[in-house]
Design an enzyme around this catalytic site. Structure first.
Site, PDB file in Angstrom:
ATOM      1  N   ASN A   1      -5.273  12.517   1.119  1.00 33.02           N
ATOM      2  CA  ASN A   1      -4.407  11.620   1.887  1.00 33.02           C
ATOM      3  C   ASN A   1      -5.268  10.816   2.846  1.00 33.02           C
ATOM      4  O   ASN A   1      -6.499  10.960   2.899  1.00 33.02           O
ATOM      5  CB  ASN A   1      -3.346  12.440   2.639  1.00 33.02           C
ATOM      6  CG  ASN A   1      -2.210  11.573   3.150  1.00 33.02           C
ATOM      7  OD1 ASN A   1      -1.628  10.778   2.423  1.00 33.02           O
ATOM      8  ND2 ASN A   1      -1.922  11.692   4.430  1.00 33.02           N
ATOM      9  N   LYS A   2      -4.623   9.940   3.636  1.00 26.89           N
ATOM     10  CA  LYS A   2      -5.346   9.073   4.546  1.00 26.89           C
ATOM     11  C   LYS A   2      -6.353   9.829   5.406  1.00 26.89           C
ATOM     12  O   LYS A   2      -6.059  10.927   5.880  1.00 26.89           O
ATOM     13  CB  LYS A   2      -4.344   8.360   5.460  1.00 26.89           C
ATOM     14  CG  LYS A   2      -4.924   7.355   6.406  1.00 26.89           C
ATOM     15  CD  LYS A   2      -5.787   6.307   5.735  1.00 26.89           C
ATOM     16  CE  LYS A   2      -5.076   5.636   4.617  1.00 26.89           C
ATOM     17  NZ  LYS A   2      -5.961   4.915   3.674  1.00 26.89           N
TER      18      LYS A   2
ATOM     19  N   ARG B   1       0.867  -1.169   0.000  1.00 28.92           N
ATOM     20  CA  ARG B   1       0.000   0.000   0.000  1.00 28.92           C
ATOM     21  C   ARG B   1       0.907   1.223   0.000  1.00 28.92           C
ATOM     22  O   ARG B   1       2.118   1.117   0.046  1.00 28.92           O
ATOM     23  CB  ARG B   1      -0.983   0.002   1.184  1.00 28.92           C
ATOM     24  CG  ARG B   1      -0.570  -0.726   2.477  1.00 28.92           C
ATOM     25  CD  ARG B   1       0.586  -0.120   3.179  1.00 28.92           C
ATOM     26  NE  ARG B   1       0.362   1.290   3.405  1.00 28.92           N
ATOM     27  CZ  ARG B   1       1.324   2.169   3.665  1.00 28.92           C
ATOM     28  NH1 ARG B   1       2.558   1.777   3.721  1.00 28.92           N
ATOM     29  NH2 ARG B   1       1.066   3.435   3.867  1.00 28.92           N
ATOM     30  N   GLY B   2       0.262   2.368  -0.164  1.00 26.93           N
ATOM     31  CA  GLY B   2       1.047   3.599  -0.339  1.00 26.93           C
ATOM     32  C   GLY B   2       1.093   3.924  -1.816  1.00 26.93           C
ATOM     33  O   GLY B   2       1.422   3.051  -2.634  1.00 26.93           O
ATOM     34  N   ALA B   3       0.766   5.153  -2.161  1.00 29.94           N
ATOM     35  CA  ALA B   3       0.592   5.505  -3.574  1.00 29.94           C
ATOM     36  C   ALA B   3       1.757   5.089  -4.467  1.00 29.94           C
ATOM     37  O   ALA B   3       1.567   4.344  -5.436  1.00 29.94           O
ATOM     38  CB  ALA B   3       0.300   7.004  -3.681  1.00 29.94           C
TER      39      ALA B   3
ATOM     40  N   ASP C   1      -2.000  10.831  -1.707  1.00 35.36           N
ATOM     41  CA  ASP C   1      -2.390   9.803  -2.672  1.00 35.36           C
ATOM     42  C   ASP C   1      -2.794  10.402  -3.998  1.00 35.36           C
ATOM     43  O   ASP C   1      -2.728   9.734  -5.024  1.00 35.36           O
ATOM     44  CB  ASP C   1      -3.532   8.962  -2.081  1.00 35.36           C
ATOM     45  CG  ASP C   1      -3.053   8.177  -0.886  1.00 35.36           C
ATOM     46  OD1 ASP C   1      -2.990   8.744   0.218  1.00 35.36           O
ATOM     47  OD2 ASP C   1      -2.692   6.992  -1.071  1.00 35.36           O
TER      48      ASP C   1
ATOM     49  N   GLN D   1      -1.878   2.260  10.057  1.00 33.46           N
ATOM     50  CA  GLN D   1      -0.602   2.326   9.333  1.00 33.46           C
ATOM     51  C   GLN D   1       0.472   3.042  10.161  1.00 33.46           C
ATOM     52  O   GLN D   1       1.660   2.746  10.062  1.00 33.46           O
ATOM     53  CB  GLN D   1      -0.762   3.066   7.990  1.00 33.46           C
ATOM     54  CG  GLN D   1      -1.488   2.298   6.918  1.00 33.46           C
ATOM     55  CD  GLN D   1      -2.979   2.578   6.882  1.00 33.46           C
ATOM     56  OE1 GLN D   1      -3.597   2.835   7.930  1.00 33.46           O
ATOM     57  NE2 GLN D   1      -3.591   2.536   5.706  1.00 33.46           N
TER      58      GLN D   1
HETATM   59  C1  LIG Z   1       3.586   7.808   0.027  1.00 34.31           C
HETATM   60  S1  LIG Z   1       1.907   7.596  -0.261  1.00 34.31           S
HETATM   61  C2  LIG Z   1       1.380   7.143   1.319  1.00 34.31           C
HETATM   62  C3  LIG Z   1      -0.087   7.322   1.502  1.00 34.31           C
HETATM   63  O1  LIG Z   1      -0.800   6.134   1.160  1.00 34.31           O
HETATM   64  C4  LIG Z   1      -1.497   5.715   2.312  1.00 34.31           C
HETATM   65  O2  LIG Z   1      -2.723   5.128   2.016  1.00 34.31           O
HETATM   66  P1  LIG Z   1      -2.852   3.512   2.089  1.00 34.31           P
HETATM   67  O3  LIG Z   1      -2.048   3.043   3.262  1.00 34.31           O
HETATM   68  O4  LIG Z   1      -4.346   3.296   2.242  1.00 34.31           O
HETATM   69  O5  LIG Z   1      -2.327   3.021   0.759  1.00 34.31           O
HETATM   70  C5  LIG Z   1      -1.700   6.982   3.102  1.00 34.31           C
HETATM   71  O6  LIG Z   1      -2.715   7.780   2.545  1.00 34.31           O
HETATM   72  C6  LIG Z   1      -0.347   7.587   2.950  1.00 34.31           C
HETATM   73  O7  LIG Z   1      -0.230   8.931   3.269  1.00 34.31           O
END
Ligand SMILES: CSC[C@H]1O[C@H](OP(=O)(O)O)[C@H](O)[C@@H]1O
Length: 358
Positions: free
Chosen positions: A253-254, A53-55, A243, A202
């Site tokens: 973002n989250k 996960r993470g963009a 994101d 997270q």
């Molecule tokens: C460097 S992008 C990280 C960004 O992605 C996370 O979302 P997820 O864990 O649901 O993929 C979160 O929004 C982070 O800030």
């Protein structure tokens, strides 16, 4: 493999050519486990179920997913199917669509027989580019931290971050954590307040793990404590990932990021967004147009953790009759953002310079 102080990585091709290895982030921090992705469906499932996960990492994983798909069917139809399957996994992070467009354009211009090897080469290129990009974000963010640290007169710079925009959200360095790691390397004393980031935690599971691995001083805090700490002058700067960023600088973002930005604005705390240019969606004029992923209710009504037995267990924390809403992201308006830290420099939100990046 992720060993503190050695090379960190979240995704890499299997040495025996069987597929692509990923760090299973649903098992962290209690287990360090890898999963072998063998085909397109494995890659799609890894993104949808948030093993990765993470963009930026979602984008790189999607590129490798296309490469795995080419091993089975390198035709135009196979390429189209791979792109559509992966596009449908998660809607918000624009890096997913960006990476699929990049590798799709690259492969569609060549004969089928060349696509299998070329796809893996391209995916590796995207991974290497992500590392370089995030290192540059770190350097640009370090300049900001240096300025802020001077006011601390040798006392630790106190940083608040939300969710995980760390090396676990990318291939390495992270985005929001890159300036933290660079500041640590530069000898700047610092302390990080890590938002636990309900419901997937997270922060508690991933950012706290990362910072612990790297020896960065930090405290885990509940999501609702950040405003209080800012009100009491305990936070010098907030830095988060993104994101998707609209052309005007509205940053998605989250979930919970927007509330931190509101508190930061009210308390006069600088609030920075760290993201590569690939996270910008210049086709969207404002953040209200960004699609917000709604995830399953169980993520809110249940929690997981490590039992005394060492097993990872999930327990219900809400009544069985209680339903839940679970929007995965929110949008912080550009007016609440002090600056956007990219690999190309730091930009004020909602400016022509920012729009010129597109
Ligand atoms: C460097 S992008 C990280 C960004 O992605 C996370 O979302 P997820 O864990 O649901 O993929 C979160 O929004 C982070 O800030």
């Amino acid at each position: 493999m992720l060993i503190a102080g050695e090379k960190r990585t979240t995704i890499w091709p299997d040495a025996e050519g069987k597929g692509v290895l990923i760090l299973d982030q649903t098992r962290l921090p209690h287990r360090i486990e890898t999963v072998l992705l063998r085909d397109l469906d494995d890659a799609a499932r890894a993104i949808k179920d948030m093993l990765v996960r993470g963009a930026p990492l979602i984008g790189v994983t999607a590129a490798y997913g296309v490469a795995l798909a080419m091993r089975a069917d390198a035709s135009d139809a196979g390429l189209a199917k791979a792109r559509e399957t992966l596009r449908q996994t998660r809607p918000t992070a624009v890096n997913l669509a960006w990476a699929l467009e990049q590798i799709g354009q690259f492969l569609s211009q060549m004969p089928e027989e060349l696509r299998r090897e070329a796809a893996f080469t391209f995916a590796k290129h995207l991974a290497e580019k992500d590392i370089a990009c995030n290192s540059a974000i770190g350097d640009n963010g370090l300049a900001i931290f240096r300025d802020l640290a001077r006011k601390r007169e040798g006392k630790p710079l106190r940083i608040l971050t939300h969710c995980n925009a760390g090396w676990l959200a990318t291939v390495d360095w992270g985005t929001a954590t890159a300036p933290i790691y660079k500041a640590q390397q530069a000898g700047i004393p610092l302390h990080v307040f890590v938002d636990e980031t309900r419901p997937r935690n997270q922060g508690a599971f991933l950012t706290a793990f990362e910072l612990g691995q790297q020896g960065v001083s930090h405290d885990l805090i509940v999501d609702n404590a950040g405003g209080h700490l800012m009100q009491h002058g305990e936070v010098d700067v907030c830095i988060v990932g993104a994101d998707r960023i609209a052309a005007n600088g509205d940053a998605c973002n989250k979930i919970g990021t927007y509330l931190k930005a509101l508190a930061a604005k009210d308390c006069g705390v600088p609030f920075y967004v760290a993201a590569p240019v690939s996270t910008f969606d210049f086709a969207l004029e404002k953040g209200s147009l960004i699609p917000i992923e709604e995830r399953v209710q169980d993520e809110v009504t249940h929690m997981s953790g490590e039992a005394a037995s060492g097993d990872i267990v999930t327990v219900r924390v809400a009544p069985k009759t209680t339903s839940a809403r679970n929007p995965g992201f929110d949008v912080t308006p550009a007016r609440l953002v002090s600056g956007i830290i990219t690999e190309k420099g730091v930009f004020a939100a909602n400016t022509d310079a920012l729009k010129a990046l597109g």
